[in-house]
Design an enzyme around this catalytic site. Structure first.
Site, mmCIF file in Angstrom:
data_model
loop_
_atom_site.group_PDB
_atom_site.id
_atom_site.type_symbol
_atom_site.label_atom_id
_atom_site.label_comp_id
_atom_site.label_asym_id
_atom_site.label_seq_id
_atom_site.Cartn_x
_atom_site.Cartn_y
_atom_site.Cartn_z
ATOM 1 N N GLU A 60 5.489 1.392 3.436
ATOM 2 C CA GLU A 60 4.340 1.519 4.347
ATOM 3 C C GLU A 60 4.736 1.153 5.779
ATOM 4 O O GLU A 60 4.011 0.488 6.497
ATOM 5 C CB GLU A 60 3.162 0.650 3.870
ATOM 6 C CG GLU A 60 2.641 1.107 2.533
ATOM 7 C CD GLU A 60 1.136 1.206 2.448
ATOM 8 O OE1 GLU A 60 0.474 1.253 3.499
ATOM 9 O OE2 GLU A 60 0.641 1.250 1.322
ATOM 10 N N GLY B 65 6.245 6.632 -6.682
ATOM 11 C CA GLY B 65 5.688 5.745 -7.701
ATOM 12 C C GLY B 65 4.743 6.490 -8.623
ATOM 13 O O GLY B 65 3.807 7.133 -8.165
ATOM 14 N N THR C 164 8.095 10.274 0.796
ATOM 15 C CA THR C 164 9.513 10.022 1.064
ATOM 16 C C THR C 164 10.423 11.024 0.346
ATOM 17 O O THR C 164 10.125 11.458 -0.760
ATOM 18 C CB THR C 164 9.860 8.590 0.597
ATOM 19 O OG1 THR C 164 8.914 7.710 1.186
ATOM 20 C CG2 THR C 164 11.255 8.189 0.980
HETATM 21 C C1 LIG Z 1 9.799 0.289 -4.624
HETATM 22 C C2 LIG Z 1 9.506 1.411 -3.699
HETATM 23 C C3 LIG Z 1 8.433 2.232 -3.950
HETATM 24 C C4 LIG Z 1 8.148 3.295 -3.112
HETATM 25 N N1 LIG Z 1 7.110 4.103 -3.391
HETATM 26 C C5 LIG Z 1 6.910 5.216 -2.647
HETATM 27 C C6 LIG Z 1 5.938 6.138 -2.995
HETATM 28 O O1 LIG Z 1 5.216 5.972 -3.962
HETATM 29 N N2 LIG Z 1 5.791 7.243 -2.237
HETATM 30 C C7 LIG Z 1 6.564 7.465 -1.151
HETATM 31 O O2 LIG Z 1 6.379 8.465 -0.497
HETATM 32 N N3 LIG Z 1 7.502 6.596 -0.778
HETATM 33 C C8 LIG Z 1 7.715 5.477 -1.506
HETATM 34 N N4 LIG Z 1 8.689 4.586 -1.157
HETATM 35 C C9 LIG Z 1 9.515 4.878 -0.004
HETATM 36 C C10 LIG Z 1 9.279 4.001 1.195
HETATM 37 O O3 LIG Z 1 8.056 4.295 1.778
HETATM 38 C C11 LIG Z 1 10.436 4.189 2.147
HETATM 39 O O4 LIG Z 1 11.587 3.660 1.502
HETATM 40 C C12 LIG Z 1 10.221 3.535 3.475
HETATM 41 O O5 LIG Z 1 9.254 4.216 4.183
HETATM 42 C C13 LIG Z 1 11.504 3.448 4.308
HETATM 43 O O6 LIG Z 1 12.078 4.710 4.449
HETATM 44 P P1 LIG Z 1 13.603 4.958 4.086
HETATM 45 O O7 LIG Z 1 13.866 4.366 2.772
HETATM 46 O O8 LIG Z 1 13.867 6.375 4.258
HETATM 47 O O9 LIG Z 1 14.413 4.132 5.150
HETATM 48 P P2 LIG Z 1 15.017 4.689 6.508
HETATM 49 O O10 LIG Z 1 13.954 5.217 7.341
HETATM 50 O O11 LIG Z 1 16.187 5.546 6.248
HETATM 51 O O12 LIG Z 1 15.516 3.339 7.148
HETATM 52 C C14 LIG Z 1 16.794 2.771 6.820
HETATM 53 C C15 LIG Z 1 17.092 1.646 7.816
HETATM 54 O O13 LIG Z 1 17.240 2.207 9.098
HETATM 55 C C16 LIG Z 1 16.393 1.577 10.031
HETATM 56 N N5 LIG Z 1 15.858 2.590 10.950
HETATM 57 C C17 LIG Z 1 15.375 3.805 10.642
HETATM 58 N N6 LIG Z 1 14.957 4.423 11.744
HETATM 59 C C18 LIG Z 1 15.191 3.610 12.790
HETATM 60 C C19 LIG Z 1 14.946 3.684 14.193
HETATM 61 N N7 LIG Z 1 14.391 4.716 14.755
HETATM 62 N N8 LIG Z 1 15.294 2.625 14.949
HETATM 63 C C20 LIG Z 1 15.863 1.557 14.400
HETATM 64 N N9 LIG Z 1 16.086 1.437 13.086
HETATM 65 C C21 LIG Z 1 15.775 2.432 12.286
HETATM 66 C C22 LIG Z 1 15.303 0.955 9.212
HETATM 67 O O14 LIG Z 1 14.845 -0.217 9.844
HETATM 68 C C23 LIG Z 1 15.973 0.633 7.906
HETATM 69 O O15 LIG Z 1 16.525 -0.630 7.936
HETATM 70 C C24 LIG Z 1 8.964 3.520 -1.976
HETATM 71 C C25 LIG Z 1 10.026 2.680 -1.716
HETATM 72 C C26 LIG Z 1 10.318 1.643 -2.567
HETATM 73 C C27 LIG Z 1 11.496 0.757 -2.278
#
Ligand SMILES: Cc1cc2nc3c(=O)[nH]c(=O)nc-3n(C[C@H](O)[C@H](O)[C@H](O)COP(=O)(O)OP(=O)(O)OC[C@H]3O[C@@H](n4cnc5c(N)ncnc54)[C@H](O)[C@@H]3O)c2cc1C
Length: 1325
Positions: A1059, A807, A768
Site C-alpha cells: 500500500e 493475495g 502488482t
Molecule cells: C505479502 C505481500 C502481499 C501483497 N499483496 C498484494 C496484492 O494482494 N495485490 C497487489 O497488487 N500487490 C500486492 N503486493 C505487492 C505490493 O503492493 C508491492 O510489493 C509494493 O507496492 C511495492 O512494490 P514492488 O514490490 O514492486 O517494489 P518496487 O517498487 O520495485 O520497490 C523496490 C525498492 O525500490 C525503491 N524504489 C522504488 N521506486 C523508487 C523511487 N522512485 N525512488 C526511490 N526509491 C524507489 C523502493 O523504496 C523499494 O525499496 C503484496 C506484497 C507483499 C509483500
C-alpha cells in the site's frame, strides 16, 4: 487496508447491469458525465499543470525564476510567477497534490511567538569555586564512619555504638504491639486541664493529670470517634503485612501522581521501623550542618547535597557502603540556610540571609548568582531569602519576604524569570513579622504560609492570588500551646500538613479541606518532644514524619502517619544523633540523612524501603523472593491514576472500549479463532484455518454497522494478521476498488452477484506485476477494447507483466480487480481497473486463458494464499471496466474525468488503518515486553539480596519507555487520522457533479493524502523497530516462536512495503511539503497540518529552555520548517544552477525531502498527541498527568534522536541537549514506575496477546513451559533415528578418518608444528 472502503451506501442501486455509462448519466453521482470545473479561475497554476499532465491539456509556457530570488523579491506578482515556474508542474505518479486557489493570509495562518532563549547560567560569580571531584578528604573512609558514636553525644553507652564500620540493623521485634503504643508514653504525665483541647479528654470536670498510657488511650478513642479509621490504616495494622490483601485498594485513594521516579510503594507497617546505620558523610569542616537535600529523581542513584557552615555544598552519591563525594562547591558569599532541589530540572537552589540566590546546575556543573527579581524591576526584592519553596511543577518559586509578604516568581531553566505576584499576608503587621513556613498544597493550587509572628497560617488560592482562609492551631493559648508555631511542612501523598510548635507539639492536619470558614481538620497531636521543633520532614510517600528539635541533643522522633503512632524502636533516647540541625529523606525513602551540630551527616537506611525488603515483605509464597505473579501484582499496586479511565482515553470512549472487550471475549470463545497453536501450523493448515474464519466474519460484516465492524477488524488485525489480510483483500481492496471505481449500476450488478456476502464472488486485487509495483503507471498488462464484440481483451504480454503477489489468487479467489493499460485503437489511455473472473464458482476450475500459480512460503502472513496470474487473451464485457471516472463508450470513445485526483481518496483509507495498526501492534509488543521486564530478574544491582527486575535497569527503561510513549502518541494520532478520513469520506460520498464544494474537498483530500503518506511510512517503520527491540528485551526467549515476536515481526514487516512503499511515500510527503512551503511564500492559506510553515519567525525560533510541551512543539515546527525550506531551496538550485528538469531536481533533493518528511511527521504526531491531551476533560485529571509525562517523553526522546537538526538550526544549544538527556532519563523512570498499569490500559486480552511471556497474571515461566511441552510432545518412536542417526553413530572410525596411515600423517604434522613453534620461541628469546 481499510474496511472503510466497502462502506455500504444507503443509496438504492436501481439501474440495470451492463447499462451504457452514458445512458443513465443523469442518475450518476459523479463522473458519469464528464464535467468541466465550474470556474477555471478557481484553479491554481499547479492544478492546471497537473491537469495538463493528467489530461494532456496544453499549457502556455511560463517564465522560470529562482526560489532564492523569491525570498528577497518584494514584488508579490513576480513571486507568484517564480514559484509557479519552479515549484509548479510537479506532476509525478508518486504525488498527488495541487495548489489551493489564492486566499487572504489574514487570520488564516497560525500566529505564534517565539520565546527568546533563556540566558544561560552565568558563571560570573568569581567567589564561587567548584572544587574537584573526590578531592575532598571526605572521600576517604572516615575513622568514625559507621560508628554510632558522635562526640556530640553525651551518651556513648548505646549498645550499637561500638565502632563497627559495617552497617548495623536495629531489628524489629517479632511480637506486635498496639498500634497506638508510644514508648515514651509510660514516662509522661499529662494535665488534661492545661490545654483547651485536652479538656475534652476528661471523664469528669475535676479530673486533671493522667498517665501517658491513659492519655494515649483517650486520645485514640476520641480521634477514632471523630475520624473513622481509614481502611488502609486498618489493613496495615490488623494484617501487619501488606500484600496479604489486594494492595490496589489500600493505596490507590491516597496516591497522587508519579511525583518522583519509582513511585511504587507498599504499606509500611507501624510499630517498629527496620533501620540501620550506614557510613556517615561530612557536612562541613566546622560548625553545624545548615541544610541538606536529596535529588528528587535520579534513577537508581541517590544524590545527597549538604550545605555546611563552611559555606560549602557537598554532593554525595549515597550507595550504602562507600557514599563517595562527587563534588564540593564553595560559595563564600552566601551563608546557606536553604537548599532546594528543583522538582524537575537538574538544579539546586541555595539561599540564605542575602538578597540573591545561587543556582547550581547539575547538568552543566556550573553555578550562578542570580537576583530574585530582574535589576530592571521597580519592586524592591526581599533582603533575605531564607525561606523559599518550589511549586510541585517547578514553575513557581515562592519566597518569603519581610512583613509577611510572599513573592511568587516564575521559574525556568535559566532561573528566576520575573515576578508573578506578591501575596501580602492580611494579618501581617507589615514589618518584622516574616514567614516561617511555606507549603504547596493541592498540587500547587494552594500555598500555605505560616507567619513567624504568632504562627497564623494563611491558605492562598494561587490562581486567584487570594487568601481563602486563615487559622491557628487548637492547642489552647495562641492556638499552638501558647508558644507559637515554628515550622510547617506538608505532604500531598499523606494528605497531611504538620505544624511544629515551640513547645515541641507536632500537630497533623488534613491537607485536603475545602471550607473557607473553618480550619483544616486536626488529625493528631504528638507531644513527645518537649523543646521547640526545628525540623519537620515527611518521607516522599508520606508514611513517615520525622520531627526534631535543635534545642536538645538526640531529639528526633519518627511518626507513622498511617496509624498516627510513634515508631517505638528508633531512635531511642540513647541513639547518638547529636544536636539535629537538618534532615531529609532520599527519593525512594531508603535513606534518612541527619545533619548535626558537629558538621556530620549521619545516614540511616530504612530497610522497609529497600527494594529487596519491599519484595520480601509482600511475598506470599514464603520463598526468598516474590513469585513472578506477585511481582506483577505489586507493579499494579498503587497506580496514581485509574487504569480503566486511562483505557477509555486511549480507546476514544467507554463505548469503544466496551465493544472491544466484547469482541475479545467473542473471538476467544470461537474455536476457529484459536491462536495458541498458530506457530506450529503448516502453511496449508493456516490457509485452511483462514477460510474457516471467513464464514464467521461474513456474518458480522453483513450485520454490523461499518464502524463496529472496523473496530472488530482492528482487533483481529493485531491478533491474526494473516486472516485480517485475506479478509481485507476481499473487503478492503477488491470491494474497495469496485466500490470506488464502479458506477452506480455497476456496483448494483456486483452486489447482486454476491460481492457483499461472498455468495458468488470472492475477490482479489491484481495490481502488482513481477516487474512493476510502486510505479503503477508503468504496469504492462493490457486491456484492449474490441469494438466488434464490445469486450476488453485482458492479456499478459510477457513474463514481467505477470500479476505477482496477488493475495487470494493462489487458491481462494473467484474474481480479480485487474489493473491494466487501457488500449483503444492502439492508443494507451493509462491504467484502469477491470473485474475479471478467474475461476468457475461451481467447479472452482480456472477459466480459459487464466494461468494461476502459488508463489509459496513468505516471510509471514502465510494464512493468505498469494499467487501469480497470467492472462492469455481473456475476454470480459466492456462493462467490466469500472467506469465511475474514465469511461469507454460503445463506439470506443474514451472520456477522461476532469478531476481524477478524487480517485486518490481510495488510497487514504488503507494508510489510515495502517497508522492505527502500527499503534496497536506496537502496544501488543510493548505489553509483552513490559510485563516480562517487570517480572524477569537478572543480577543483583546495588547489593540487594534479590535480583533486580529488568525494568529497574535504567538502560532497560531507556529501551522501552520511549517506545511506549511513541506507541501511545501514534495511537492518538491514529484517532485524528480516522477522524480526518471519516470527514473526507463523507465529503467525497456527497460530492455531486459541479458541486461548489469541489475545491474544498480537493483541498481536504490533498491534506489527508499527504499526511497519511508520511504517517503511514513513519508509523509502520517505528512499529517494526519497536517489535524488534521488544523481542531483544526478552533475551533468548524473544527468539522463541511462542513469545509471539518472530511471527509478529515477520507479519508486520510487509506493512512497510505494501500500500505504498515507505520510502516512496516519505518522498511523496516531502514533495507535498515543498509545495506547501511555496504556498506559504505566496501567502496562501495552508492546511492546519502544515500551517507552522507560515508561522512568523518559525525558522529562527529559539527554545525557551522550559522543555515543556510548548517548547517542544515549537522546536519541531522550527526544525521541520527549516528542513522543508532546505529541501525546497536545494530543489530550486538544481533547476536553476544545474539546469535539471523538475523531475531530476526532485530526485536530486530526495534526501532533503525524506529528512523533511521525517521531521514533519514526528512533529505532526507530537502535535496530535498534545492537542488530544488538551481536549481531555477535567474528570480525567490523573490520567492526563501520566499522558503528559508520556507526551513529553515522546517529544524529547525524538529530539534526542534527531538532535543534529535542532543544533543545526539553533533551536537548542548544547546545554539544552544535556538537560534533555537528564529529562528523558527522568521521564523514563517516571513512566517505568507505572508502566505495567499503563500497558494494562491497552486492554489486550491474553488471547489477543497470545504470548505466555506477556500474560496478565505474570505466571510466565509456568505458562511458557506448559505451552512448549504441549506444543512439542516427543514421539514414542523416534522418526529418523533408525534411518539417519543410528548409522551415523555406528559408523566405523577407520572408514571415516582414513585409517592408521592418516593418523600417522596427522601425528607427523603435529610434531612438525610443535618443532616450528619451539624454534620460533628460541629465535624470539
Ligand atoms: C505479502 C505481500 C502481499 C501483497 N499483496 C498484494 C496484492 O494482494 N495485490 C497487489 O497488487 N500487490 C500486492 N503486493 C505487492 C505490493 O503492493 C508491492 O510489493 C509494493 O507496492 C511495492 O512494490 P514492488 O514490490 O514492486 O517494489 P518496487 O517498487 O520495485 O520497490 C523496490 C525498492 O525500490 C525503491 N524504489 C522504488 N521506486 C523508487 C523511487 N522512485 N525512488 C526511490 N526509491 C524507489 C523502493 O523504496 C523499494 O525499496 C503484496 C506484497 C507483499 C509483500
Amino acid at each position: 487496508m481499510a474496511f472503510g472502503k466497502q462502506k455500504r451506501s444507503n443509496k438504492k442501486h436501481d439501474s440495470k447491469p451492463y447499462d451504457h455509462p452514458n445512458s443513465n448519466a443523469a442518475s450518476e453521482p459523479l463522473g458519469a458525465t464528464p464535467f468541466a470545473p465550474t470556474d477555471e479561475a478557481l484553479k491554481g497554476e499547479e492544478e492546471k499543470d497537473l491537469e495538463s499532465y493528467l489530461f494532456g491539456k496544453k499549457r502556455a509556457p511560463r517564465v522560470d525564476k529562482t526560489l532564492l530570488e523569491l525570498n528577497v523579491e518584494k514584488n508579490k506578482q513576480q513571486d507568484d510567477a517564480v514559484v509557479d515556474s519552479v515549484m509548479g508542474g510537479m506532476a509525478d505518479s508518486e504525488l498527488f497534490f495541487m495548489d489551493a486557489p489564492g486566499r487572504s493570509k489574514t487570520g488564516e495562518v497560525d500566529q505564534e511567538e517565539t520565546n527568546p532563549l533563556d540566558a544561560p547560567f552565568s558563571d560570573d560569580d568569581e567567589e564561587d569555586i567548584m572544587e574537584s571531584d573526590n578531592s575532598d578528604s571526605d572521600s576517604e573512609p572516615d575513622s568514625e564512619s559507621g560508628s554510632e558514636s558522635d562526640s556530640d553525644s553525651e551518651s556513648e553507652s548505646d549498645s550499637s555504638s561500638s565502632s563497627s564500620s559495617s552497617a548495623r540493623s536495629v531489628k524489629k521485634s517479632n511480637s506486635k504491639k498496639a498500634a497506638w503504643q508510644d514508648p515514651d508514653d509510660a514516662n509522661i504525665k499529662v494535665s488534661l486541664k492545661s490545654q483547651a483541647k485536652l479538656k475534652k479528654l476528661r471523664q469528669d470536670a475535676d479530673e486533671d493529670v493522667v498517665g501517658g498510657k491513659e492519655y494515649e488511650r483517650r486520645l485514640k478513642t476520641q480521634f477514632e470517634s471523630l475520624n473513622p479509621r481509614p481502611q488502609w490504616a486498618t489493613a496495615s495494622t490488623s494484617r501487619g503485612i501488606a500484600g496479604q490483601d489486594p494492595l490496589q485498594s489500600l493505596l490507590s485513594s491516597s496516591s497522587p501522581f508519579i511525583a518522583s521516579s519509582r513511585a511504587r510503594q507498599s504499606v509500611l507497617p507501624s510499630g517498629e521501623l527496620d533501620i540501620e546505620r550506614i557510613k556517615d558523610v561530612k557536612g562541613g569542616e566546622e560548625g553545624p550542618v545548615r541544610c541538606l537535600g536529596w535529588a528528587p529523581s535520579t534513577g537508581d542513584r541517590d544524590i545527597l547535597t549538604v550545605a555546611g557552615s563552611d559555606r560549602r555544598v557537598r554532593i554525595y552519591n549515597i550507595n550504602g557502603p562507600s557514599n563517595p563525594l562527587l563534588s564540593t562547591i564553595h560559595i563564600p558569599s552566601l551563608p546557606i540556610d536553604n537548599l532546594k532541589f528543583h522538582p524537575h530540572l537538574p538544579q539546586v537552589l541555595l539561599s540564605g540571609k542575602r538578597p540573591f540566590l545561587h543556582v547550581l546546575s547539575l547538568a552543566t556543573s556550573t553555578s550562578a548568582r542570580l537576583p530574585l527579581l530582574p535589576p530592571s524591576s521597580n519592586i524592591p526584592a526581599p533582603k533575605s531569602l531564607s525561606s523559599v519553596s518550589f511549586s510541585p511543577d517547578g514553575k513557581i518559586l515562592a519566597c518569603a519576604g519581610a512583613g509577611g509578604t510572599v513573592y511568587l516568581v516564575s521559574w525556568g531553566a535559566g532561573g528566576p524569570q520575573g515576578l508573578i505576584a506578591m501575596l501580602k499576608n492580611p494579618g501581617g503587621s507589615g514589618k518584622g513579622d516574616g514567614i516561617d513556613g511555606l507549603h504547596w498544597a493541592k498540587d500547587g493550587k494552594e500555598l500555605w504560609t505560616m507567619g513567624a509572628n504568632g504562627g497564623e497560617v494563611c491558605v492562598w488560592d494561587v490562581g486567584a492570588r487570594r487568601c481563602i482562609n486563615r487559622w491557628r492551631g487548637t492547642n489552647g493559648g495562641d492556638g499552638w500551646g501558647g508558644f507559637g508555631a515554628r515550622i510547617l511542612e506538608g505532604n500531598e501523598r499523606a494528605g497531611l500538613c504538620a505544624v511544629g510548635s515551640s513547645t515541641g507539639i507536632v500537630n497533623l492536619y488534613e491537607n485536603d479541606y475545602t471550607t473557607e470558614a473553618a480550619p483544616p481538620k486536626l488529625v493528631r497531636t504528638f507531644d513527645n518532644i518537649t523543646t521547640s521543633i526545628s525540623s519537620l520532614c515527611f518521607n516522599p510517600d508520606g508514611q513517615i514524619l520525622a520531627a526534631a528539635s535543635k534545642e536538645k541533643k538526640d531529639t528526633l522522633k519518627l511518626y507513622h502517619t498511617g496509624s498516627m503512632t510513634t515508631f517505638q524502636n528508633w531512635p531511642t533516647a540513647s541513639t547518638p544523633l547529636g544536636v539535629v540541625t537538618a534532615m531529609g529523606w532520599s527519593q525512594k525513602s531508603e535513606y534518612l540523612a541527619i545533619g548535626n551540630k558537629r558538621g556530620k551527616v549521619l545516614l540511616y537506611r530504612a530497610r522497609a524501603y529497600e527494594e529487596s525488603t519491599l519484595r520480601n515483605v509482600v511475598s506470599k509464597s514464603g520463598e526468598s523472593r516474590p513469585t513472578t505473579g506477585e511481582t506483577l501484582a505489586m507493579e499494579r499496586a498503587s497506580p496514581p491514576f485509574n487504569v480503566r479511565k486511562l483505557a477509555v482515553l486511549m480507546h476514544k470512549s467507554e463505548k469503544d472500549l466496551a465493544r472491544k472487550e466484547r469482541f475479545m471475549a467473542e473471538i476467544a470463545r470461537t474455536p476457529a479463532f484459536r491462536l495458541d497453536d498458530i506457530h506450529d501450523l503448516s502453511k496449508d493448515e493456516i490457509r485452511e484455518r483462514t477460510m474457516e474464519k471467513f464464514a464467521i466474519m461474513v456474518h458480522y460484516v453483513t450485520n454490523e454497522s461499518l464502524e463496529t465492524f472496523n473496530l472488530r477488524m482492528q482487533l483481529i488485525g493485531i491478533a491474526d494478521p494473516a486472516f485480517w489480510t485475506r479478509f481485507g483483500v476481499h473487503y478492503g481492496l477488491f470491494l474497495g476498488a469496485v466500490r470506488g471505481g464502479a458506477t452506480t449500476s455497476q456496483l448494483n450488478y456486483w452486489v447482486e452477484k454476491g460481492v457483499l456476502g461472498l455468495n458468488g464472488v470472492i475477490g482479489c486485487f491484481g495490481m502488482t506485476e513481477l516487474a512493476h509495483g510502486s510505479n503503477v503507471a508503468g504496469l504492462e498488462t493490457t486491456a484492449t477494447f474490441d469494438r466488434s464484440s464490445d469486450e476488453f481483451i485482458i492479456h499478459t504480454p510477457h513474463i514481467g507483466a505477470t500479476k505477482w503477489w496477488i493475495g487470494g489468487a493462489a487458491s481462494t479467489a473467484t474474481h480479480c480487480a485487474v489493473f491494466a493499460q487501457l488500449v483503444v485503437d492502439g492508443k494507451k489511455h493509462g491504467v484502469k481497473t477491470f473485474v475479471v473472473q478467474l475461476r468457475d464458482t461451481k467447479t472452482f476450475q480456472l477459466l480459459p486463458g487464466i494461468n494461476i500459480g502459488d508463489i509459496g512460503k513468505k516471510m509471514g502472513r502465510d494464512g493468505i494464499d498469494n499467487g501469480f496470474i497470467q492472462f492469455t487473451f481473456v475476454r470480459v464485457p466492456r462493462s467490466h471496466m469500472l467506469m465511475k471516472y474514465t469511461q469507454v463508450s460503445r463506439t470506443g470513445e474514451v472520456f477522461e474525468p476532469p478531476l481524477a485526483q478524487l480517485t486518490y481518496g481510495a488510497l487514504v483509507g488503507g494508510r489510515t488503518s495502517m497508522v492505527s495498526d502500527s499503534a496497536n501492534s506496537a502496544k501488543k509488543a510493548l505489553t509483552i515486553a513490559i510485563r516480562y521486564g517487570a517480572v524477569r530478574r537478572q543480577f543483583s544491582s546495588g547489593g540487594n539480596a534479590i535480583e533486580t527486575q529488568l525494568l529497574d535497569y535504567p538502560i532497560h527503561q531507556r529501551r522501552l519507555m520511549p517506545l511506549l510513549a511513541q506507541a501511545i502518541a501514534n495511537g492518538f494520532t491514529a484517532h485524528k487520522m480516522e477522524e480526518m478520513y471519516g470527514e473526507l469520506s463523507s465529503a467525497l460520498e456527497t460530492l455531486e457533479p459541479n458541486d461548489p464544494n469541489t475545491q474544498d474537498v480537493l483541498d481536504k483530500l490533498k491534506e489527508v493524502h499527504a499526511t497519511s503518506a508520511g504517517l503511514k511510512a513513519f508509523c509502520t517503520w517505528s512499529c517494526l523497530s519497536t517489535i524488534d527491540t521488544c523481542r531483544q528485551t526478552l533475551g533468548g526467549h524473544g527468539y522463541s516462536a511462542y513469545s509471539g515476536f518472530p511471527s509478529m515481526y515477520n507479519d508486520f514487516a510487509v506493512q512497510c512495503t505494501w500500500e505504498g512503499d515507505n520510502t516512496i511515500l516519505s518522498l511523496q510527503s516531502g514533495r507535498s511539503l515543498i509545495s506547501s512551503y511555496t504556498d506559504a511564500i505566496r501567502g496562501k492559506k495552508l492546511a492546519p497540518g502544515v500551517s507552522y510553515l507560515a508561522r512568523p519567525n518559525v525558522f529562527e525560533a529559539k527554545s525557551s529552555g522550559k522543555l515543556d510541551l510548548e517548547d517542544i512543539d515549537q522546536g519541531w515546527a522550527c526544525v521541520a520548517a527549516n528542513l522543508v525550506r532546505k529541501a525546497a531551496e536545494d530543489y530550486e538550485r538544481l533547476v536553476k544552477d544545474k539546469g535539471m528538469t523538475k523531475e531530476m531536481a526532485m530526485e536530486g533533493c530526495s534526501q532533503g525531502r525524506f529528512v523533511a518528511a521525517k521531521a514533519h511527521s514526528i512533529g505532526y504526531i507530537f502535535r496530535m498527541f498534545k492537542s488530544a491531551l488538551e481536549a481531555i476533560p477535567a474528570e480525567f485529571e490523573n490520567e492526563k498527568k501520566v499522558l503528559l509525562v508520556t507526551c513529553r517523553l515522546y517529544g524529547l526522546h525524538q529530539i534526542e534522536e534527531q538532535a543534529g537538526g535542532f543544533l543545526k538550526y539553533g533551536y537548542f544549544e548544547r546545554k539544552h541537549l544535556d538537560a534533555i538527556e537528564l529529562e528523558v532519563n527522568d521521564l523514563c523512570a517516571q513512566l517505568r514506575a507505572v508502566a505495567v498499569p499503563v500497558v494494562d490500559g491497552f486492554a489486550l486480552s491474553d488471547h489477543i496477546i497470545n504470548s505466555p511471556l506477556g500474560r496478565w497474571d505474570g505466571q510466565i515461566y509456568e505458562a511458557y513451559f506448559d505451552h512448549v511441552r504441549r506444543s512439542n510432545p516427543l514421539p514414542k518412536i523416534h522418526p529418523y533415528f533408525e534411518r539417519l542417526i543410528k548409522p551415523l553413530l555406528e559408523r566405523q572410525p577407520a572408514t571415516d578418518f582414513g585409517g592408521p596411515e592418516m593418523r600417522t600423517e596427522l601425528d607427523e604434522e603435529i610434531a612438525e608444528l610443535a618443532a616450528e613453534a619451539k624454534r620460533a620461541k628460541q629465535t624470539n628469546a
